[in-house]
Scaffold this motif. Structure first.
Motif, mmCIF file in Angstrom:
data_model
loop_
_atom_site.group_PDB
_atom_site.id
_atom_site.type_symbol
_atom_site.label_atom_id
_atom_site.label_comp_id
_atom_site.label_asym_id
_atom_site.label_seq_id
_atom_site.Cartn_x
_atom_site.Cartn_y
_atom_site.Cartn_z
ATOM 1 N N ASP A 1 0.830 -1.204 0.000
ATOM 2 C CA ASP A 1 0.000 0.000 0.000
ATOM 3 C C ASP A 1 0.870 1.262 0.000
ATOM 4 O O ASP A 1 0.549 2.251 -0.647
ATOM 5 C CB ASP A 1 -0.911 -0.027 1.233
ATOM 6 C CG ASP A 1 -1.967 1.062 1.188
ATOM 7 O OD1 ASP A 1 -2.231 1.595 0.093
ATOM 8 O OD2 ASP A 1 -2.535 1.372 2.249
ATOM 9 N N GLU B 1 3.167 5.755 -5.999
ATOM 10 C CA GLU B 1 1.818 6.307 -5.916
ATOM 11 C C GLU B 1 1.825 7.796 -5.610
ATOM 12 O O GLU B 1 2.681 8.283 -4.878
ATOM 13 C CB GLU B 1 1.030 5.554 -4.829
ATOM 14 C CG GLU B 1 0.933 4.068 -5.144
ATOM 15 C CD GLU B 1 0.144 3.270 -4.113
ATOM 16 O OE1 GLU B 1 -0.520 3.876 -3.253
ATOM 17 O OE2 GLU B 1 0.206 2.029 -4.189
ATOM 18 N N PRO C 1 0.606 7.392 0.790
ATOM 19 C CA PRO C 1 -0.490 6.977 -0.108
ATOM 20 C C PRO C 1 -1.200 5.733 0.422
ATOM 21 O O PRO C 1 -1.327 4.731 -0.267
ATOM 22 C CB PRO C 1 0.255 6.683 -1.412
ATOM 23 C CG PRO C 1 1.597 6.189 -0.977
ATOM 24 C CD PRO C 1 1.917 6.885 0.313
ATOM 25 N N THR C 2 -1.642 5.777 1.672
ATOM 26 C CA THR C 2 -2.137 4.553 2.328
ATOM 27 C C THR C 2 -3.568 4.677 2.826
ATOM 28 O O THR C 2 -4.056 5.768 3.103
ATOM 29 C CB THR C 2 -1.236 4.225 3.538
ATOM 30 O OG1 THR C 2 -1.112 5.400 4.350
ATOM 31 C CG2 THR C 2 0.146 3.783 3.098
ATOM 32 N N TYR D 1 -2.711 6.268 -8.429
ATOM 33 C CA TYR D 1 -2.057 5.173 -7.692
ATOM 34 C C TYR D 1 -1.397 4.118 -8.581
ATOM 35 O O TYR D 1 -0.552 3.365 -8.115
ATOM 36 C CB TYR D 1 -3.062 4.505 -6.750
ATOM 37 C CG TYR D 1 -3.568 5.460 -5.700
ATOM 38 C CD1 TYR D 1 -2.763 5.822 -4.630
ATOM 39 C CD2 TYR D 1 -4.831 6.044 -5.808
ATOM 40 C CE1 TYR D 1 -3.204 6.724 -3.675
ATOM 41 C CE2 TYR D 1 -5.288 6.942 -4.860
ATOM 42 C CZ TYR D 1 -4.473 7.273 -3.795
ATOM 43 O OH TYR D 1 -4.898 8.175 -2.868
ATOM 44 N N GLU E 1 -5.169 0.459 -4.105
ATOM 45 C CA GLU E 1 -6.311 1.337 -4.383
ATOM 46 C C GLU E 1 -7.051 0.879 -5.629
ATOM 47 O O GLU E 1 -8.282 0.936 -5.687
ATOM 48 C CB GLU E 1 -5.817 2.788 -4.549
ATOM 49 C CG GLU E 1 -5.511 3.514 -3.241
ATOM 50 C CD GLU E 1 -4.128 3.179 -2.662
ATOM 51 O OE1 GLU E 1 -3.411 2.331 -3.249
ATOM 52 O OE2 GLU E 1 -3.771 3.773 -1.632
HETATM 53 ZN ZN ZN Z 1 -1.523 2.949 -1.609
#
Ligand code: ZN
Ligand code: ZN
Ligand code: ZN
Length: 556
Positions: free
Chosen positions: A243, A248, A257-258, A322, A328
């Protein structure tokens, strides 16, 4: 048996025979009609923005039984379906699906392009001669006027003497306007910004119908301003990468970016509905709105075939941010699968099981994030435009004494100033070739072609065939660049599309429902085959520019 009884028995036989014969004749007449065409009450065209074919196979085991799986298992799957032109972008993609041809014929050569006659940049769906309906902003000033051929939706309207309805819906204006064709009853798109409303253009109507106003004031958009967490336990998402990684992009105020993406905390006060588009909730509100359209427009309620064109845009926004391999993206497709199941259920209920025909495809594919590819040792890269610009302007000044010879660079094509070339007493073909040769020397460029080649030769396979299908003599440029596979010009994070390479051309094509066979094929099919396949099914005229052909294997 007495003589009288015998004769009445005989006349009874004659009677039975006559009745049998006439019913057999009637039956054969009906059978003839059904050999001629199939008349579903409704055709539903679904375009999933930026859907690669392999999303179907990668996430298949995680899908429910009522969404993608229902189409694959009870319908027809074209496993080797491709765009046969470049640029592979949204405007050309939607147009090619619905017109049965390519930009060379329908003229939608990009989302935006340089109009060489008017010397201005134009947007594929914009039209200043119409006004917005449902918003005070300019977001509704749209029409399909730049599309030069008819669509399958136009042909159905013409065939039914305008009794069959067409409604087109997408978050993106171009995802609704172009599929609706020139004759749609309505096209609706989502104006995020600070309004969160479905809007339209005066091209279609004077004011929004009551059901659209009711939907807009129902608080539906407001209800999607909620955190985005994974639909299921993230540990079960084994078909995507980690993730948290450097491939991303980030929402403005996020630091990683989680999941969970805390949407309410990210909302910008002046554009607080815009963010919905970039989450899977954008597809959910599209589904909600499409189901309302189905009910309130009485689609599929009589024997005259209607057409509902839906495009799911959020998959594209999520892909750009992403990338192909992200958690995602996996979550977005699992959620889309649930939205599709919900849509199909509404079709069963409102139109009737077996009474409608569906197709599902995409408007282009997408590349894996190039920096990720590089990290796993696959050739990939980014164009360094600053170095390019400096080097190229040196070349132009040295060679022609002026940079003005190049008017515009867009969609990887150079547009030259034909007047200046004439004034300098140069030959256009020579200038095209010299610029092409110069670019072939640039590291990231794989091949070059000239406008002259596109005019003069007829290519039948490979990259030049794909470029030529995307080349409009009236609208396209003088020099065409093809980047090396795996190379993109932007952005540094996330995925993109636009190239003639297979990762951008290979997309799903599923058919399901009335008149459709169960099965699959690995024979190559192409995007322009969709519209003539639907036309052959319905027994109506092919769109005016059709270059594709019906996929015989799909039809019963
Ligand atoms: Zn992510
Ligand atoms: Zn797209
Ligand atoms: Zn895109």
């Amino acid at each position: 048996m007495s003589k009288r009884n015998y004769s009445s028995f005989f006349s009874f036989l004659v009677f039975v025979f006559t009745v049998f014969q006439s019913s057999a004749q009637k039956k054969s007449k009906i059978a003839d009609e059904s050999n001629l065409r199939v008349t579903p009450k409704l055709v539903v065209g679904i375009v999933v923005d930026q859907m690669r074919y392999d999303y179907l196979t990668r996430f298949y085991k995680d899908f429910g039984d009522e969404g993608f799986k229902r189409m694959v298992e009870e319908g027809f799957n074209c496993k080797n379906n491709h765009f046969n032109y470049a640029p592979t972008s949204t405007g050309p993609g939607h147009t090619s699906v619905y017109t049965g041809t390519t930009p060379a014929t329908h003229g939608i050569i990009g989302n935006n392009w340089y109009d060489k006659e008017q010397d201005i940049d134009v947007y594929c769906a914009s039209d200043e001669s119409y006004s917005s309906v449902g918003t005070a902003t300019d977001a509704g000033k749209m029409s399909p006027h730049r599309m030069m051929s008819t669509t399958i939706t136009d042909e159905l309207r013409l065939h039914t003497q305008f009794r069959g309805k067409t409604i087109a819906i997408a978050l993106k204006d171009r995802g609704a306007v172009l599929p609706g064709g020139h004759t749609a009853n309505a096209a609706y798109w989502f104006h995020g910004a600070d309004e969160g409303k479905w809007i339209s253009s005066s091209y279609y109507m004077k004011a929004l119908p009551k059901w659209v106003n009711d939907f807009n004031s129902s608080g539906a958009a407001q209800s999607y301003k909620k955190p985005w967490n994974t639909l299921r336990d993230i540990a079960t998402y084994t078909e995507s990468g980690t993730d948290n990684n450097t491939y991303e992009g980030l929402f403005e105020t996020e630091t990683t970016p989680t999941f969970p993406h805390s949407i309410p905390n990210l909302l910008d006060k002046t554009r607080d509905f815009e963010l919905i588009k970039a989450t899977p909730y954008g597809n959910s509100i599209t589904t909600d709105f499409a189901i309302e359209a189905l009910k309130n427009e009485n689609l599929g309620k009589d024997d005259i075939t209607d057409f509902l064109a839906i495009s799911f845009s959020s998959t594209d926004y999520v892909g750009h941010k992403y990338g192909v391999n992200s958690k995602e993206i996996q979550d977005t497709y699992l959620r889309l699968d649930e939205d599709l199941a919900r849509l199909f259920k509404a079709l069963d209920k409102n139109v009737g099981e077996g009474e409608y025909t569906l197709f599902l495809t995409a408007d282009h594919g997408a590349i894996e994030v190039p920096s990720y590819l590089k990290d796993v040792k696959i050739p990939a890269g980014h164009v360094d435009y600053d170095t390019t610009k400096a080097k190229f302007s040196e070349f132009l000044k040295y060679k022609y004494g002026t940079e003005d010879i190049v008017k515009n660079f867009s969609n990887l094509q150079f547009f030259l100033d034909h007047k200046i070339i004439k004034n300098l007493d140069l030959n256009l073909k020579d200038v095209q070739e010299e610029i092409a040769k110069e670019f072939l020397g640039y590291d990231y460029v794989d091949r070059v072609y000239t406008g002259y080649q596109m005019w003069q030769y007829q290519y039948t396979s490979g990259i030049p065939y794909i470029l030529q299908n995307g080349y409009s003599q009236k609208r396209s440029g003088d020099v065409l660049l093809v980047l090396k596979p795996g190379t993109i010009s932007y952005p540094m994070t996330g995925s993109t599309h636009g190239s003639p390479q297979v990762y951008d051309t290979h997309t799903p094509l599923l058919f399901y429902g009335k008149g459709i066979k169960k099965g699959n094929t690995v024979e190559r099919t192409e995007i322009p085959d969709i519209a003539p396949t639907v036309a052959a099914l319905l027994g109506i005229s092919f769109p005016s520019g059709t270059t594709g052909k019906p996929i015989a294997a799909v039809l019963q």
